[in-house]
Design a protein around this motif. Structure first.
Motif, PDB file in Angstrom:
ATOM      1  N   THR A  86      12.778   4.092  -0.587  1.00  0.00           N
ATOM      2  CA  THR A  86      11.581   4.890  -0.319  1.00  0.00           C
ATOM      3  C   THR A  86      11.452   6.084  -1.254  1.00  0.00           C
ATOM      4  O   THR A  86      10.407   6.724  -1.293  1.00  0.00           O
ATOM      5  CB  THR A  86      11.587   5.398   1.138  1.00  0.00           C
ATOM      6  N   LYS A  87      12.494   6.371  -2.006  1.00  0.00           N
ATOM      7  CA  LYS A  87      12.441   7.507  -2.925  1.00  0.00           C
ATOM      8  C   LYS A  87      12.015   7.095  -4.331  1.00  0.00           C
ATOM      9  O   LYS A  87      11.914   7.930  -5.215  1.00  0.00           O
ATOM     10  CB  LYS A  87      13.797   8.206  -2.961  1.00  0.00           C
ATOM     11  N   ALA A  88      11.750   5.803  -4.537  1.00  0.00           N
ATOM     12  CA  ALA A  88      11.306   5.317  -5.853  1.00  0.00           C
ATOM     13  C   ALA A  88       9.785   5.395  -5.920  1.00  0.00           C
ATOM     14  O   ALA A  88       9.083   4.959  -5.007  1.00  0.00           O
ATOM     15  CB  ALA A  88      11.774   3.886  -6.074  1.00  0.00           C
ATOM     16  N   ALA A  89       9.280   5.946  -7.021  1.00  0.00           N
ATOM     17  CA  ALA A  89       7.833   6.072  -7.189  1.00  0.00           C
ATOM     18  C   ALA A  89       7.161   4.704  -7.248  1.00  0.00           C
ATOM     19  O   ALA A  89       5.985   4.567  -6.899  1.00  0.00           O
ATOM     20  CB  ALA A  89       7.535   6.870  -8.455  1.00  0.00           C
ATOM     21  N   SER A  90       7.883   3.675  -7.660  1.00  0.00           N
ATOM     22  CA  SER A  90       7.302   2.335  -7.770  1.00  0.00           C
ATOM     23  C   SER A  90       7.008   1.707  -6.401  1.00  0.00           C
ATOM     24  O   SER A  90       6.286   0.718  -6.324  1.00  0.00           O
ATOM     25  CB  SER A  90       8.239   1.424  -8.570  1.00  0.00           C
ATOM     26  N   ASN A  91       7.533   2.266  -5.340  1.00  0.00           N
ATOM     27  CA  ASN A  91       7.315   1.730  -3.994  1.00  0.00           C
ATOM     28  C   ASN A  91       6.248   2.505  -3.221  1.00  0.00           C
ATOM     29  O   ASN A  91       6.249   2.528  -2.001  1.00  0.00           O
ATOM     30  CB  ASN A  91       8.627   1.732  -3.205  1.00  0.00           C
ATOM     31  N   PHE A  92       5.326   3.107  -3.944  1.00  0.00           N
ATOM     32  CA  PHE A  92       4.289   3.922  -3.306  1.00  0.00           C
ATOM     33  C   PHE A  92       3.468   3.111  -2.313  1.00  0.00           C
ATOM     34  O   PHE A  92       3.189   3.571  -1.206  1.00  0.00           O
ATOM     35  CB  PHE A  92       3.361   4.549  -4.355  1.00  0.00           C
ATOM     36  N   LEU A  93       3.060   1.904  -2.669  1.00  0.00           N
ATOM     37  CA  LEU A  93       2.223   1.107  -1.770  1.00  0.00           C
ATOM     38  C   LEU A  93       2.974   0.713  -0.492  1.00  0.00           C
ATOM     39  O   LEU A  93       2.384   0.678   0.588  1.00  0.00           O
ATOM     40  CB  LEU A  93       1.679  -0.122  -2.483  1.00  0.00           C
ATOM     41  N   LYS A  94       4.261   0.418  -0.624  1.00  0.00           N
ATOM     42  CA  LYS A  94       5.055   0.116   0.570  1.00  0.00           C
ATOM     43  C   LYS A  94       5.153   1.355   1.460  1.00  0.00           C
ATOM     44  O   LYS A  94       5.028   1.264   2.686  1.00  0.00           O
ATOM     45  CB  LYS A  94       6.447  -0.363   0.190  1.00  0.00           C
ATOM     46  N   ASN A  95       5.386   2.509   0.848  1.00  0.00           N
ATOM     47  CA  ASN A  95       5.452   3.755   1.611  1.00  0.00           C
ATOM     48  C   ASN A  95       4.104   4.061   2.264  1.00  0.00           C
ATOM     49  O   ASN A  95       4.046   4.540   3.393  1.00  0.00           O
ATOM     50  CB  ASN A  95       5.871   4.923   0.722  1.00  0.00           C
ATOM     51  N   PHE A  96       3.001   3.762   1.533  1.00  0.00           N
ATOM     52  CA  PHE A  96       1.668   3.989   2.091  1.00  0.00           C
ATOM     53  C   PHE A  96       1.447   3.096   3.311  1.00  0.00           C
ATOM     54  O   PHE A  96       0.912   3.540   4.324  1.00  0.00           O
ATOM     55  CB  PHE A  96       0.585   3.721   1.042  1.00  0.00           C
ATOM     56  N   GLY A  97       1.849   1.831   3.226  1.00  0.00           N
ATOM     57  CA  GLY A  97       1.718   0.920   4.361  1.00  0.00           C
ATOM     58  C   GLY A  97       2.509   1.398   5.569  1.00  0.00           C
ATOM     59  O   GLY A  97       2.034   1.345   6.712  1.00  0.00           O
ATOM     60  N   SER A 106       2.470   9.637   2.247  1.00  0.00           N
ATOM     61  CA  SER A 106       3.040   8.921   1.107  1.00  0.00           C
ATOM     62  C   SER A 106       2.762   9.640  -0.205  1.00  0.00           C
ATOM     63  O   SER A 106       3.581   9.596  -1.124  1.00  0.00           O
ATOM     64  CB  SER A 106       2.506   7.486   1.059  1.00  0.00           C
ATOM     65  N   GLY A 107       1.625  10.327  -0.295  1.00  0.00           N
ATOM     66  CA  GLY A 107       1.312  11.084  -1.515  1.00  0.00           C
ATOM     67  C   GLY A 107       2.270  12.240  -1.733  1.00  0.00           C
ATOM     68  O   GLY A 107       2.714  12.491  -2.857  1.00  0.00           O
ATOM     69  N   MET A 108       2.615  12.940  -0.659  1.00  0.00           N
ATOM     70  CA  MET A 108       3.573  14.047  -0.803  1.00  0.00           C
ATOM     71  C   MET A 108       4.953  13.526  -1.190  1.00  0.00           C
ATOM     72  O   MET A 108       5.659  14.165  -1.978  1.00  0.00           O
ATOM     73  CB  MET A 108       3.656  14.861   0.490  1.00  0.00           C
ATOM     74  N   ASP A 109       5.335  12.366  -0.661  1.00  0.00           N
ATOM     75  CA  ASP A 109       6.610  11.777  -1.074  1.00  0.00           C
ATOM     76  C   ASP A 109       6.597  11.426  -2.547  1.00  0.00           C
ATOM     77  O   ASP A 109       7.582  11.639  -3.260  1.00  0.00           O
ATOM     78  CB  ASP A 109       6.923  10.524  -0.247  1.00  0.00           C
ATOM     79  N   LEU A 110       5.483  10.889  -3.032  1.00  0.00           N
ATOM     80  CA  LEU A 110       5.368  10.544  -4.449  1.00  0.00           C
ATOM     81  C   LEU A 110       5.416  11.796  -5.319  1.00  0.00           C
ATOM     82  O   LEU A 110       6.129  11.832  -6.328  1.00  0.00           O
ATOM     83  CB  LEU A 110       4.069   9.771  -4.706  1.00  0.00           C
ATOM     84  N   ILE A 111       4.684  12.823  -4.929  1.00  0.00           N
ATOM     85  CA  ILE A 111       4.692  14.076  -5.693  1.00  0.00           C
ATOM     86  C   ILE A 111       6.097  14.666  -5.726  1.00  0.00           C
ATOM     87  O   ILE A 111       6.551  15.160  -6.766  1.00  0.00           O
ATOM     88  CB  ILE A 111       3.677  15.075  -5.090  1.00  0.00           C
ATOM     89  N   LYS A 112       6.809  14.595  -4.609  1.00  0.00           N
ATOM     90  CA  LYS A 112       8.176  15.124  -4.549  1.00  0.00           C
ATOM     91  C   LYS A 112       9.094  14.369  -5.504  1.00  0.00           C
ATOM     92  O   LYS A 112       9.883  14.977  -6.236  1.00  0.00           O
ATOM     93  CB  LYS A 112       8.704  15.038  -3.117  1.00  0.00           C
ATOM     94  N   VAL A 113       8.975  13.043  -5.534  1.00  0.00           N
ATOM     95  CA  VAL A 113       9.808  12.228  -6.422  1.00  0.00           C
ATOM     96  C   VAL A 113       9.505  12.547  -7.886  1.00  0.00           C
ATOM     97  O   VAL A 113      10.421  12.740  -8.694  1.00  0.00           O
ATOM     98  CB  VAL A 113       9.594  10.722  -6.137  1.00  0.00           C
ATOM     99  N   VAL A 114       8.239  12.619  -8.234  1.00  0.00           N
ATOM    100  CA  VAL A 114       7.843  12.902  -9.617  1.00  0.00           C
ATOM    101  C   VAL A 114       8.316  14.295 -10.021  1.00  0.00           C
ATOM    102  O   VAL A 114       8.846  14.489 -11.130  1.00  0.00           O
ATOM    103  CB  VAL A 114       6.313  12.751  -9.786  1.00  0.00           C
ATOM    104  N   TYR A 115       8.164  15.271  -9.130  1.00  0.00           N
ATOM    105  CA  TYR A 115       8.596  16.631  -9.443  1.00  0.00           C
ATOM    106  C   TYR A 115      10.111  16.710  -9.626  1.00  0.00           C
ATOM    107  O   TYR A 115      10.596  17.341 -10.575  1.00  0.00           O
ATOM    108  CB  TYR A 115       8.143  17.602  -8.352  1.00  0.00           C
TER     109      TYR A 115
END
Length: 140
Positions: free
Chosen positions: A42-53, A119-128
């Motif tokens: 869940t910490k991989a940016a490539s799994n954004f859609l799974k996290n969104f679901g 899921s967006g905040m998780d993605l932003i956190k990973v990218v940051y």
């Protein structure tokens, strides 16, 4: 305000607070717990859609669980009740418990925005964190 004085503005406030606490508790709590149990990273940016679901499912569940409090809150503002208990009783006795969930379908459709926030905040956190500490740094 003229017929009920200022007190009329606070009708349903306690029920509203109860519903908000329940919604936010399930919203954040379910997502955090299920994210840790997810079979993907869940910490991989490539799994954004799974996290969104996952986030969408948690948002829908939280919305449906807390929806009866929203129904009671709206009814208390529209009709005259002595207490929230009286409102709950009238709805269940006269219309059936299913009426507490009338309109929950619209909340399910609106849940996409809440899922985007989680899921967006998780993605932003990973990218940051990748930017700040490098991709090899793992969160504690």
């Amino acid at each position: 305000v003229s017929t009920q004085s200022t007190w009329g503005l606070y009708k349903g406030f306690t029920t509203s607070v109860q519903g908000i606490i329940m919604y936010r508790g399930f919203y954040f709590g379910l997502y955090d717990v299920l994210k840790d149990l997810a079979p993907w990273d869940t910490k991989a940016a490539s799994n954004f859609l799974k996290n969104f679901g996952l986030a969408y499912g948690c948002t829908v569940a939280a919305g449906v669980i807390s929806y009866p409090w929203d129904t009671v809150r709206r009814r208390m503002m529209m009709e005259k009740f002595s207490s929230s208990r009286a409102c709950w009783g009238k709805i269940i006795r006269e219309e059936g418990a299913a009426k507490l969930f009338n309109g929950a379908g619209a909340n399910i459709l609106r849940g996409a925005a809440g899922a985007g926030v989680l899921s967006g905040m998780d993605l932003i956190k990973v990218v940051y964190l990748d930017y700040k500490f490098g991709p090899e740094a793992k969160e504690a």
